[in-house]
Enzyme design. Structure first.
Site, short mmCIF file in Angstrom:
data_model
loop_
_atom_site.label_atom_id
_atom_site.label_comp_id
_atom_site.label_asym_id
_atom_site.label_seq_id
_atom_site.Cartn_x
_atom_site.Cartn_y
_atom_site.Cartn_z
N ASP A 275 0.70 7.56 -0.37
CA ASP A 275 -0.62 6.69 -0.15
C ASP A 275 -0.51 5.71 1.29
O ASP A 275 0.95 5.19 2.23
CB ASP A 275 -0.75 5.63 -0.89
CG ASP A 275 -2.04 5.12 -0.85
OD1 ASP A 275 -2.66 5.39 -1.51
OD2 ASP A 275 -1.67 3.99 -0.73
N LYS B 2 -6.97 6.88 3.49
CA LYS B 2 -8.48 6.33 3.35
C LYS B 2 -8.84 6.67 4.42
O LYS B 2 -8.75 6.69 5.34
CB LYS B 2 -8.12 4.97 2.68
CG LYS B 2 -7.09 5.20 1.46
CD LYS B 2 -6.39 3.83 0.84
CE LYS B 2 -5.44 3.45 0.34
NZ LYS B 2 -4.07 3.94 0.98
N HIS C 42 -11.57 3.65 1.96
CA HIS C 42 -10.56 2.02 1.86
C HIS C 42 -11.68 0.78 1.17
O HIS C 42 -11.00 0.21 0.24
CB HIS C 42 -10.52 2.61 3.53
CG HIS C 42 -8.92 1.54 3.44
ND1 HIS C 42 -7.89 1.42 4.34
CD2 HIS C 42 -8.24 0.24 2.58
CE1 HIS C 42 -6.87 1.20 3.89
NE2 HIS C 42 -7.42 -0.09 2.66
N TYR D 154 -3.71 2.18 8.40
CA TYR D 154 -2.49 2.14 8.48
C TYR D 154 -1.62 2.43 9.40
O TYR D 154 -0.27 2.12 10.14
CB TYR D 154 -1.15 2.77 7.31
CG TYR D 154 -1.73 1.98 5.89
CD1 TYR D 154 -2.94 1.08 5.81
CD2 TYR D 154 -1.30 2.63 5.04
CE1 TYR D 154 -3.30 1.21 4.53
CE2 TYR D 154 -1.76 2.57 3.40
CZ TYR D 154 -2.73 1.40 3.69
OH TYR D 154 -3.04 0.45 2.48
#
Length: 277
Positions: free
Chosen positions: A47, A77, A110, A52
């Site tokens: 994930d 995402k 997201h 990120y």
């Protein structure tokens, strides 16, 4: 190491492992080695997310692994800055380029960011990416029943997954029931909550009854609920323990005791108002 993690069926006919590895980077760390190590331990669901800022490193970890690409379910995402139909397609192209992949296994929105009123168009783009074979499965993250209903009604396509904050302090019973009624698999971010949860006497009692760690007891609670937890850890030992939750079961009284710890969100991120770009 061969993965012995069970699979859950998705509403599009594919499957997903019953536990995943969260790659959200700790301060300044490179996510490549933790990703490679997680795969070597038996994780098959990874994930990550555009926001990120670690997709390139996760891609390096995948390529450094001996695990065949076909066995790995890679998730990313779409963040708020790419909401909108064309913007989503652009964000996806950039995402898979960083990952070094030709296809993504699971793509999520997201956050819904309802103030922008663009999440339906964003979902339409995900539907098209799946039709084009560029994404295997599509879903969302942090969506409420109202958000889910709106995108399903607009497109005729129900998300395969909704990844949400979920742990014994916030078990989300009503949302999980909605998911079950509509064939949506629940994924859990922050599945272990904060350290306070790991030290809770009820958690300790359940863990002791099975000779497991508090984290293992909580992760097994997720499995009993049908939720797919996505724990993250820098420690190889904890990564291995987090994966070792399929050799015991909790009875209904234990599940209820952990669910009874409910007190609300830890992170104070209401999907109706929270914004991330």
């Amino acid at each position: 190491m061969t993965s012995n993690v069970p699979e859950l069926g998705l509403n599009d006919g594919t499957t997903i492992p019953a536990i995943g590895f969260g790659t959200f980077p700790h301060a300044g760390e490179d996510s490549a080695e933790p990703t490679r190590e997680a795969l070597s331990l038996g994780y098959r669901l990874l994930d990550t997310a555009i926001s990120y800022d670690n997709e390139e490193a996760v891609g390096r970890g995948i390529r450094a692994s001996d695990v065949p690409r076909s066995e790995i379910v890679v998730t990313s995402k779409i963040p708020g800055r790419f909401h909108g139909y064309d913007e989503t397609l652009t964000g996806f192209d950039e995402s898979i380029a960083r990952l070094g992949l030709e296809q993504l296994d699971l793509l999520l929105i997201h956050w819904p960011l309802p103030r922008l009123e663009k999440y339906v168009d964003t979902w339409r783009a995900l539907v098209q990416l799946q039709k084009d074979g560029r994404v295997r499965s599509i879903g969302v993250s942090n969506f409420t029943p109202e958000h889910l209903t709106k995108i399903a009604d607009a497109t005729g396509v129900t998300p395969a997954v909704n990844q949400v904050e979920l742990h014994p302090f916030f078990p989300q019973a009503a949302l999980r029931e909605f998911h079950a009624e509509h064939g949506i698999v629940t994924e859990a971010w922050s599945p272990l909550g904060r350290g306070e949860l790991l030290e809770h006497p009820v958690v300790a009692e359940v863990a002791a009854a099975h000779g497991v760690s508090p984290a293992q007891a909580i992760l097994r609670w997720h499995v009993e609920l049908g939720s797919v937890p996505i724990p993250k850890s820098r420690s190889t030992e904890r990564q291995a323990k987090n994966l070792d939750i399929f050799g015991f079961q909790l009875d209904q009284a234990e599940v209820d005791a952990l669910s009874g710890l409910e007190r609300g969100r830890i992170w104070d991120q209401d999907p109706d108002t929270h914004e991330e770009f």
